[in-house]
Design a protein around this motif. Structure first.
Motif, PDB file in Angstrom:
ATOM      1  N   HIS A 141       3.515 -21.271  10.432  1.00 39.88           N
ATOM      2  CA  HIS A 141       4.016 -19.997   9.900  1.00 39.88           C
ATOM      3  C   HIS A 141       3.914 -18.869  10.916  1.00 39.88           C
ATOM      4  CE1 HIS A 141       4.118 -21.915   5.981  1.00 39.88           C
ATOM      5  NE2 HIS A 141       2.890 -22.308   6.169  1.00 39.88           N
ATOM      6  N   GLY A 142       3.371 -19.153  12.097  1.00 42.14           N
ATOM      7  CA  GLY A 142       3.286 -18.138  13.136  1.00 42.14           C
ATOM      8  C   GLY A 142       2.403 -16.966  12.743  1.00 42.14           C
ATOM      9  N   GLU A 143       2.866 -15.751  13.028  1.00 37.48           N
ATOM     10  CA  GLU A 143       2.064 -14.552  12.786  1.00 37.48           C
ATOM     11  C   GLU A 143       1.882 -14.241  11.300  1.00 37.48           C
ATOM     12  OE1 GLU A 143       3.253 -11.142  14.965  1.00 37.48           O
ATOM     13  OE2 GLU A 143       2.867 -12.056  16.929  1.00 37.48           O
ATOM     14  N   ALA A 144       2.556 -14.976  10.446  1.00 41.49           N
ATOM     15  CA  ALA A 144       2.401 -14.761   9.001  1.00 41.49           C
ATOM     16  C   ALA A 144       0.973 -15.046   8.529  1.00 41.49           C
ATOM     17  CB  ALA A 144       3.382 -15.644   8.231  1.00 41.49           C
ATOM     18  N   VAL A 145       0.205 -15.852   9.311  1.00 43.25           N
ATOM     19  CA  VAL A 145      -1.173 -16.146   8.909  1.00 43.25           C
ATOM     20  C   VAL A 145      -2.066 -14.915   9.033  1.00 43.25           C
ATOM     21  CG1 VAL A 145      -1.063 -18.593   9.474  1.00 43.25           C
ATOM     22  CG2 VAL A 145      -1.833 -16.980  11.206  1.00 43.25           C
ATOM     23  N   LEU A 146      -1.603 -13.875   9.702  1.00 46.36           N
ATOM     24  CA  LEU A 146      -2.393 -12.657   9.857  1.00 46.36           C
ATOM     25  C   LEU A 146      -2.014 -11.590   8.841  1.00 46.36           C
ATOM     26  CD1 LEU A 146      -2.302 -12.299  13.758  1.00 46.36           C
ATOM     27  CD2 LEU A 146      -3.933 -13.569  12.347  1.00 46.36           C
ATOM     28  N   SER A 147      -1.059 -11.890   7.984  1.00 49.77           N
ATOM     29  CA  SER A 147      -0.561 -10.897   7.021  1.00 49.77           C
ATOM     30  C   SER A 147      -0.643 -11.453   5.600  1.00 49.77           C
ATOM     31  CB  SER A 147       0.898 -10.541   7.338  1.00 49.77           C
ATOM     32  OG  SER A 147       1.023 -10.120   8.679  1.00 49.77           O
ATOM     33  N   PRO A 148      -0.705 -10.578   4.604  1.00 53.02           N
ATOM     34  CA  PRO A 148      -0.706 -11.055   3.218  1.00 53.02           C
ATOM     35  C   PRO A 148       0.635 -11.663   2.820  1.00 53.02           C
ATOM     36  CG  PRO A 148      -0.594  -8.658   3.293  1.00 53.02           C
ATOM     37  CD  PRO A 148      -0.833  -9.118   4.697  1.00 53.02           C
ATOM     38  N   GLY A 149       0.581 -12.562   1.842  1.00 54.49           N
ATOM     39  CA  GLY A 149       1.824 -13.097   1.278  1.00 54.49           C
ATOM     40  C   GLY A 149       2.094 -14.552   1.569  1.00 54.49           C
ATOM     41  N   LEU A 150       1.292 -15.199   2.430  1.00 57.28           N
ATOM     42  CA  LEU A 150       1.574 -16.586   2.774  1.00 57.28           C
ATOM     43  C   LEU A 150       1.236 -17.530   1.622  1.00 57.28           C
ATOM     44  CD1 LEU A 150       2.630 -18.341   5.050  1.00 57.28           C
ATOM     45  CD2 LEU A 150       0.298 -18.551   5.926  1.00 57.28           C
ATOM     46  N   LYS A 151       0.082 -17.339   1.011  1.00 54.24           N
ATOM     47  CA  LYS A 151      -0.326 -18.179  -0.116  1.00 54.24           C
ATOM     48  C   LYS A 151       0.124 -17.578  -1.444  1.00 54.24           C
ATOM     49  CE  LYS A 151      -4.469 -20.426  -2.055  1.00 54.24           C
ATOM     50  NZ  LYS A 151      -4.049 -21.820  -1.866  1.00 54.24           N
ATOM     51  N   TYR A 152       0.126 -16.236  -1.504  1.00 53.71           N
ATOM     52  CA  TYR A 152       0.509 -15.540  -2.737  1.00 53.71           C
ATOM     53  C   TYR A 152       1.646 -14.572  -2.435  1.00 53.71           C
ATOM     54  CZ  TYR A 152      -3.874 -17.423  -4.513  1.00 53.71           C
ATOM     55  OH  TYR A 152      -4.880 -18.273  -4.874  1.00 53.71           O
ATOM     56  N   PRO A 153       2.882 -15.072  -2.332  1.00 48.24           N
ATOM     57  CA  PRO A 153       4.015 -14.176  -2.046  1.00 48.24           C
ATOM     58  C   PRO A 153       4.264 -13.175  -3.164  1.00 48.24           C
ATOM     59  CG  PRO A 153       4.768 -16.411  -2.588  1.00 48.24           C
ATOM     60  CD  PRO A 153       3.292 -16.479  -2.444  1.00 48.24           C
ATOM     61  N   ASN A 154       3.824 -13.524  -4.376  1.00 49.27           N
ATOM     62  CA  ASN A 154       3.959 -12.615  -5.506  1.00 49.27           C
ATOM     63  C   ASN A 154       2.746 -11.682  -5.522  1.00 49.27           C
ATOM     64  OD1 ASN A 154       4.055 -11.313  -7.956  1.00 49.27           O
ATOM     65  ND2 ASN A 154       4.491 -13.140  -9.162  1.00 49.27           N
ATOM     66  N   PRO A 155       2.915 -10.378  -5.274  1.00 52.77           N
ATOM     67  CA  PRO A 155       1.767  -9.460  -5.223  1.00 52.77           C
ATOM     68  C   PRO A 155       1.005  -9.383  -6.535  1.00 52.77           C
ATOM     69  CG  PRO A 155       3.854  -8.240  -5.172  1.00 52.77           C
ATOM     70  CD  PRO A 155       4.186  -9.689  -4.998  1.00 52.77           C
ATOM     71  N   ILE A 156       1.670  -9.646  -7.657  1.00 47.74           N
ATOM     72  CA  ILE A 156       0.973  -9.628  -8.948  1.00 47.74           C
ATOM     73  C   ILE A 156      -0.001 -10.795  -9.026  1.00 47.74           C
ATOM     74  CG2 ILE A 156       1.270  -9.758 -11.457  1.00 47.74           C
ATOM     75  CD1 ILE A 156       3.970  -8.413 -11.126  1.00 47.74           C
ATOM     76  N   ASP A 157       0.384 -11.959  -8.508  1.00 45.77           N
ATOM     77  CA  ASP A 157      -0.503 -13.117  -8.453  1.00 45.77           C
ATOM     78  C   ASP A 157      -1.727 -12.798  -7.595  1.00 45.77           C
ATOM     79  OD1 ASP A 157      -1.254 -15.634  -9.169  1.00 45.77           O
ATOM     80  OD2 ASP A 157       0.397 -16.666  -8.170  1.00 45.77           O
ATOM     81  N   PHE A 158      -1.467 -12.117  -6.479  1.00 50.61           N
ATOM     82  CA  PHE A 158      -2.520 -11.704  -5.553  1.00 50.61           C
ATOM     83  C   PHE A 158      -3.509 -10.771  -6.259  1.00 50.61           C
ATOM     84  CE2 PHE A 158      -3.838  -9.528  -1.497  1.00 50.61           C
ATOM     85  CZ  PHE A 158      -4.222 -10.656  -0.810  1.00 50.61           C
ATOM     86  N   LEU A 159      -2.969  -9.811  -6.995  1.00 54.30           N
ATOM     87  CA  LEU A 159      -3.792  -8.844  -7.733  1.00 54.30           C
ATOM     88  C   LEU A 159      -4.568  -9.529  -8.856  1.00 54.30           C
ATOM     89  CD1 LEU A 159      -4.591  -5.889  -8.248  1.00 54.30           C
ATOM     90  CD2 LEU A 159      -2.543  -5.670  -9.673  1.00 54.30           C
ATOM     91  N   SER A 160      -3.929 -10.481  -9.526  1.00 48.82           N
ATOM     92  CA  SER A 160      -4.570 -11.201 -10.621  1.00 48.82           C
ATOM     93  C   SER A 160      -5.784 -11.984 -10.124  1.00 48.82           C
ATOM     94  CB  SER A 160      -3.564 -12.146 -11.284  1.00 48.82           C
ATOM     95  OG  SER A 160      -4.103 -12.741 -12.432  1.00 48.82           O
TER      96      SER A 160
END
Length: 528
Positions: free
Chosen positions: A226-245
């Motif tokens: 996934h390249g630089e995506a491993v340093l940013s949010p959203g790779l495992k939880y692209p849905n921010p609501i899931d992330f917040l939950s």
């Protein structure tokens, strides 16, 4: 890489650890233990001792194996587990630790039944306790199966399932023989070994990169698909609501975890309970900072593709042991794996004694026998319950093999935050709160959480679901916390307003408030 694993060395280190901890358990155990001895270690532990034991109880396979694997594969999103697990302790410290110790005796249900109708409240509290412990146990047993399969070079579902059974049997022995005192000393030993082991591992990883963490991140990015995506949010939880939950469940769940709450009763006073949490925060905080080094270190030196390869025993949960293999060879891997195994054994023992205490003390002694049971009979029932719990945990662990253990534990946190935390807080801080509110909150919070978990992608409909061939994922979030936790709090208010308070609720509420905030009368009551 897997070919470098030396099962003989691993077996020797594993056997030495089991022998040592069993010796400790037998040394401190008493066959004729009283209820206070079996459930609370006779309240003989100091704040620092209990704080180290809390860290040993809390830093589970999810913390060591699951988080390292989640960071190695998903980067930033994986580290959310560390942040959530740590921040949660502020809630426990500020809102529940000292107050629970001052008002309770052995379990969460003791606190709730202090001023509410005892029989229904104890039944409901026991049900939520057993649900949380079961989810947590499944996670630990699943992690144990993958770890020992990796340790011994075992392949195939039958061999891995057999390792889960071995862990279950050892858990039963630890708890039946040692009770809370033996379990606590195992947790203290394990916490010390874990922090030292992880610290050494992190130093070696940093040393390989000249103590330049940015260089580790550069290699992690280079190896990640996934390249630089491993340093940013959203790779495992692209849905921010899931992330917040998930974050909400992690932060609020700790203060409702029954096996953590039970540890507050092993100290003599509320002040020592508060000291316990301060010690635990320092130890746990130091550990979680190091998981960032180990997780990205595994991403850089082992690689996400190896961890996600179906032929890798343990999958992403094997990130830390495989990192040790890469940087230190089979001996370091054996030591790290033994520490991971110690982590699992200590946590499952704590969970088992909590579940057994809940059934024996809250259901058998207080509800079925109406408080007339002899203490030695109650302890016998608790020991028998441990066997039943062990068998169920083995079955559940086998079903959950292959799941990330940090993710599974997050579900247990969601149940604790939805069913237990609202009731605890209302009981401690809201005088009008009554039995109806407690039952609405606990049973409604539990039911909503379990239903949403069953209908979530965690159980069916996806390749990494528990049952990937089935498809009934009607609820879009992997963790139900953002929905089920507000439901639990709302139902507590609705149930309280719809039902009449107990006849003596004002007097009981006032008495509980004085005891919770001053400790007056707590020490005398805790031993009777």
């Amino acid at each position: 890489m897997i070919d470098q694993i030396n099962p003989v060395i691993n077996m020797i280190v594993f056997a030495l650890f089991v022998a040592f901890t069993l010796f400790i358990v037998f040394r401190v155990s008493r066959q004729k233990a009283s209820a206070a001895e079996f459930y609370a270690g006779n309240r003989s532990f100091t704040g620092p001792q209990n704080g180290i034991a809390i860290a040993g109880d809390y830093l589970s396979a999810a913390s060591f194996l699951g988080i390292c694997g989640a960071i190695a594969v998903a980067g930033y999103d994986g580290f959310l587990y560390s942040i959530g697990f740590l921040v949660a302790w502020l809630v426990a410290l500020l809102l529940v630790a000292e107050l629970l110790r001052n008002t309770g005796k052995f379990t969460m249900a003791d606190v709730l039944s202090f001023r509410l109708n005892q029989r229904p409240v104890r039944m409901a509290a026991s049900l939520t306790t057993l649900a949380v412990c079961f989810f947590y146990l499944i996670a630990q047993m699943s992690g144990a199966g993958g770890l020992v399969a990796l340790l011994l070079g075992l392949e195939g579902g039958v061999a891995t399932a057999a390792t889960v059974a071995v862990v279950g049997v050892l858990m039963i022995v630890y708890v039946i023989v040692g009770g809370m005192k033996g379990t606590t000393w195992v947790q203290i030993i394990k916490a010390v070994l874990l922090v030292i082991g992880v610290g050494i591992l992190a130093l070696i990883v940093l040393g390989k990169y000249g103590f330049d963490f940015s260089a580790i991140l550069d290699d992690a990015v280079a190896l990640s698909p996934h390249g630089e995506a491993v340093l940013s949010p959203g790779l495992k939880y692209p849905n921010p609501i899931d992330f917040l939950s998930l974050g909400l469940a992690l932060v609020l769940g700790t203060a409702g975890l029954p096996h953590v709450l039970m540890r507050f009763y092993t100290v003599p006073t509320g002040k020592e309970a508060r000291r316990s949490v301060v010690w635990a925060i320092w130890i746990i905080g130091s550990f979680y900072v190091l998981t960032l080094v180990l997780g990205y270190g595994a991403a850089a030196l082992v690689g996400p593709e190896v961890l996600q390869d179906p032929t890798t025993p343990g999958g992403e949960n094997a990130a830390a042991p495989l990192l040790a293999l890469v940087i230190g060879g089979p001996v370091l891997m054996a030591i790290v794996s033994a520490i991971a195994f110690a982590t699992i054994l200590a946590v499952v023992a704590g969970l088992a004694i909590t579940a057994a205490t809940s059934f024996a003390h809250d259901i058998y002694a207080s509800v079925i026998k109406n408080g007339t049971v002899q203490p030695d009979e109650e302890v016998k029932v608790a020991r028998a319950t441990v066997v039943v719990i062990g068998v169920l945990a083995i079955i559940g662990g086998i079903v959950a093999l292959g799941q990330n253990v940090a993710f599974l534990v997050a579900l247990a946190f969601a149940v604790a935050a939805s069913a237990n935390l609202p009731t605890i807080l209302y009981s401690l801080f809201w005088r009008r709160f009554n039995t109806g509110g407690a039952l609405f909150s606990m049973l409604g919070g539990l039911a909503s959480c379990l239903i949403l978990i069953v209908l979530s992608p965690a159980v069916s409909g996806h390749e990494k679901s528990m049952f990937p061939t089935l498809d009934f994922d009607l609820f879009p979030l992997s963790n139900p916390g953002i929905v089920s936790i507000p439901i639990g709090f709302a139902l507590g208010i609705i149930g309280t307003l719809l039902t009449a308070p107990e006849p003596d609720h004002e007097e009981k509420a006032a008495e509980m408030e004085v005891r919770a905030f001053t400790g007056a009368g707590a020490e005398a009551a805790s031993d009777h």
